[in-house]
Design an enzyme around this catalytic site. Structure first.
Site, mmCIF file in Angstrom:
data_model
loop_
_atom_site.group_PDB
_atom_site.id
_atom_site.type_symbol
_atom_site.label_atom_id
_atom_site.label_comp_id
_atom_site.label_asym_id
_atom_site.label_seq_id
_atom_site.Cartn_x
_atom_site.Cartn_y
_atom_site.Cartn_z
ATOM 1 N N ASP A 173 -10.321 2.659 1.957
ATOM 2 C CA ASP A 173 -10.607 2.333 3.654
ATOM 3 C C ASP A 173 -11.097 3.242 4.157
ATOM 4 O OD1 ASP A 173 -9.508 -0.328 3.261
ATOM 5 O OD2 ASP A 173 -7.471 0.178 3.566
ATOM 6 N N LYS A 198 0.707 -1.196 -0.068
ATOM 7 C CA LYS A 198 -0.011 -0.076 -0.133
ATOM 8 C C LYS A 198 0.756 1.360 -0.001
ATOM 9 C CE LYS A 198 -4.276 -1.823 2.093
ATOM 10 N NZ LYS A 198 -5.218 -1.713 3.182
HETATM 11 P P1 NAP Z 1 -1.148 -3.990 10.950
HETATM 12 O O1 NAP Z 1 -0.792 -2.935 10.107
HETATM 13 O O2 NAP Z 1 -0.457 -5.150 10.919
HETATM 14 O O3 NAP Z 1 -1.703 -3.809 12.452
HETATM 15 C C1 NAP Z 1 -2.075 -4.719 13.422
HETATM 16 C C2 NAP Z 1 -2.562 -4.110 14.637
HETATM 17 O O4 NAP Z 1 -2.916 -5.125 15.507
HETATM 18 C C3 NAP Z 1 -1.670 -3.463 15.546
HETATM 19 O O5 NAP Z 1 -2.044 -2.259 16.259
HETATM 20 C C4 NAP Z 1 -1.194 -4.624 16.498
HETATM 21 O O6 NAP Z 1 -0.536 -4.050 17.859
HETATM 22 C C5 NAP Z 1 -2.373 -5.266 16.721
HETATM 23 N N1 NAP Z 1 -2.314 -6.518 17.230
HETATM 24 C C6 NAP Z 1 -1.837 -7.534 16.446
HETATM 25 N N2 NAP Z 1 -1.757 -8.631 17.104
HETATM 26 C C7 NAP Z 1 -2.049 -8.717 18.346
HETATM 27 C C8 NAP Z 1 -2.208 -9.108 19.446
HETATM 28 N N3 NAP Z 1 -2.006 -10.570 19.691
HETATM 29 N N4 NAP Z 1 -2.625 -8.338 20.793
HETATM 30 C C9 NAP Z 1 -2.833 -7.012 20.580
HETATM 31 N N5 NAP Z 1 -2.569 -6.161 19.553
HETATM 32 C C10 NAP Z 1 -2.322 -6.926 18.340
HETATM 33 O O7 NAP Z 1 -2.688 -4.704 10.350
HETATM 34 P P2 NAP Z 1 -3.722 -3.709 9.645
HETATM 35 O O8 NAP Z 1 -3.405 -3.885 8.221
HETATM 36 O O9 NAP Z 1 -3.976 -2.408 10.197
HETATM 37 O O10 NAP Z 1 -5.071 -4.955 10.012
HETATM 38 C C11 NAP Z 1 -5.700 -5.136 11.249
HETATM 39 C C12 NAP Z 1 -6.773 -6.131 11.100
HETATM 40 O O11 NAP Z 1 -7.795 -5.435 10.476
HETATM 41 C C13 NAP Z 1 -6.358 -7.312 10.065
HETATM 42 O O12 NAP Z 1 -7.144 -8.438 10.998
HETATM 43 C C14 NAP Z 1 -6.992 -7.158 9.114
HETATM 44 O O13 NAP Z 1 -7.558 -8.231 8.195
HETATM 45 C C15 NAP Z 1 -8.213 -6.300 9.306
HETATM 46 N N6 NAP Z 1 -8.875 -5.229 8.489
HETATM 47 C C16 NAP Z 1 -10.048 -5.524 7.873
HETATM 48 C C17 NAP Z 1 -10.602 -4.408 6.898
HETATM 49 C C18 NAP Z 1 -11.941 -4.274 6.674
HETATM 50 O O14 NAP Z 1 -12.210 -3.995 5.714
HETATM 51 N N7 NAP Z 1 -12.861 -5.077 7.361
HETATM 52 C C19 NAP Z 1 -9.463 -3.457 6.440
HETATM 53 C C20 NAP Z 1 -8.118 -3.392 6.786
HETATM 54 C C21 NAP Z 1 -7.906 -4.668 7.524
HETATM 55 P P3 NAP Z 1 0.935 -3.771 17.666
HETATM 56 O O15 NAP Z 1 1.100 -2.188 17.386
HETATM 57 O O16 NAP Z 1 1.244 -3.526 19.359
HETATM 58 O O17 NAP Z 1 1.709 -4.672 16.860
#
Ligand code: NAP
Length: 273
Positions: A105, A69
Site C-alpha cells: 500500500d 493485515k
Molecule cells: P479504516 O482503518 O476503518 O479507517 C477509516 C477512516 O475513515 C478513519 O479515519 C475514520 O475516522 C474515517 N471515517 C469513516 N467514516 C467516516 C465518516 N462518516 N466521517 C468521517 N470520517 C470517517 O479504513 P481503511 O482501511 O483506512 O480504509 C479507508 C478507505 O480507503 C476505505 O474506503 C477503503 O476502501 C479505502 N482504501 C482504498 C485503497 C486503495 O488502494 N485505493 C486502499 C486501502 C483502503 P475515525 O477514526 O473517526 O473513525
C-alpha cells in the site's frame, strides 16, 4: 493459460472479499504475462489457519486485506521493515517455503502521488487515521514531505500524528490554502454516501494536488469539487492498481502490466454500474 497440474495458486485473504476486484486484476496480469497461475478470493476468519494453508498448499503468494493485515504478521517467517513499521502486511510472498510479509500500500500510494510530482519538501494534508492513512502517512514522511493529519476522531488522529512525526489539526480548522497535496484516506464519499465530502473545500485552491483513495465511485464528491476549482487530481484506482502491481512484482520478479491492470479495474467498476 489453461489451469493444469502445475498451476500456481495465489489469492486474497479477507472478510468480506466477495466484491474484491483483485482476482480480476491479478488474473488479467498473470494471463498477459503468460504465467501458469491463478488468483482466487478466500473469505477467511482465521488468519493463522489461512497462513498454514498457504504453506500446506504451496501457494505462491497472497494478498491480505481487512481484518487480517496485522494478525497474519505473527505467523510469517519474516516481515520487511516497512510492513513492520506500519504494523500491517498486505502481501505475502512464498520464497521456496519461507513466507515473507510486505506492505505494498505504501509503494502504491507513493507511486500514485509521484506520478504527478515529487513529495520531498511538500506540505501534505491527509484526512483519516485508519489503516490506509497509516500506510500513506508513513510513505509521505519517508519521502520527505511534511504532514498534517486531520481526522473525525481527534484521539486517533493525534496518536497517528505523533507516531509519524506529523502535526494534528482538528478537521474544521484545516486551512488548505497553502497545502501542496491533499489526500482523503477516509471512506467518506464511498457508495452509498456519494454526496459526502470529508471536509469543507472552501479554502482549496488550484495549486493543490488532490488524491482520493475511494474508488467507488471513481469521481467522488471531493474530486468533483477539486476539479471544479482547477486542481489536478488522482483517483482511487491509482493507489489500488499500483499496490497490486507491486504485489505482482514481488511474486513474479517481473515488471507488472499496470495499464492492463488499470483497464481491468475500470472495466469491472463500469460493469457494476
Ligand atoms: P479504516 O482503518 O476503518 O479507517 C477509516 C477512516 O475513515 C478513519 O479515519 C475514520 O475516522 C474515517 N471515517 C469513516 N467514516 C467516516 C465518516 N462518516 N466521517 C468521517 N470520517 C470517517 O479504513 P481503511 O482501511 O483506512 O480504509 C479507508 C478507505 O480507503 C476505505 O474506503 C477503503 O476502501 C479505502 N482504501 C482504498 C485503497 C486503495 O488502494 N485505493 C486502499 C486501502 C483502503 P475515525 O477514526 O473517526 O473513525
Amino acid at each position: 493459460m489453461a489451469i493444469d497440474a502445475k498451476t500456481t495458486l495465489y489469492g486474497v485473504f479477507g472478510n468480506p472479499v466477495a466484491h474484491s476486484l483483485s482476482p480480476a486484476m491479478h488474473n488479467a496480469a498473470f494471463g498477459t504475462a503468460g504465467l501458469n497461475a491463478v488468483y482466487l478470493a478466500f473469505g477467511v476468519t482465521d488468519a493463522k489457519g489461512a497462513v498454514a494453508a498457504m504453506r500446506s498448499l504451496s501457494m505462491g503468494g497472497a494478498s491480505v486485506t481487512i481484518p487480517h493485515k496485522s494478525a497474519v504478521m505473527d505467523h510469517l517467517d519474516g516481515v520487511d521493515d516497512t510492513a513492520r513499521a506500519i504494523g500491517a502486511v498486505n502481501t505475502i510472498v512464498n520464497r521456496e517455503g519461507t513466507l515473507l510479509g510486505y506492505n505494498s500500500d505504501v509503494d502504491g500510494a507513493m507511486r500514485a502521488l509521484e506520478e504527478k510530482g515529487t513529495i520531498m519538501g511538500k506540505k501534505v494534508a491527509m484526512i483519516g487515521a485508519g489503516g490506509a492513512a497509516r500506510a500513506i502517512g508513513y510513505g509521505v514522511r519517508q519521502k520527505g514531505g511534511t504532514l498534517v493529519i486531520a481526522n473525525r476522531s481527534a484521539s486517533k488522529g493525534e496518536a497517528l500524528a505523533q507516531e509519524l512525526g506529523a502535526v494534528f489539526c482538528p478537521l474544521p480548522e484545516l486551512d488548505l490554502s497553502d497545502v501542496d497535496i491533499l489526500v482523503n484516506a477516509t471512506s467518506v464519499g464511498m457508495v452509498p454516501n456519494t454526496g459526502e465530502l470529508p471536509l469543507s473545500v472552501s479554502s482549496l485552491t488550484a495549486r493543490t494536488l488532490v488524491m482520493d483513495i475511494v474508488y467507488n465511485p471513481l469521481a467522488t464528491a471531493l474530486l468533483v469539487a477539486a476539479r471544479a476549482k482547477g486542481c489536478p487530481t488522482v483517483d482511487g484506482t491509482a493507489m489500488f492498481v499500483y499496490q497490486a502491481a507491486r504485489q505482482f512484482e514481488l511474486w513474479t520478479g517481473l515488471a507488472a502490466p499496470a495499464e492492463l491492470m488499470r483497464r481491468t479495474v475500470l472495466g469491472a467498476l463500469k460493469a457494476r454500474g
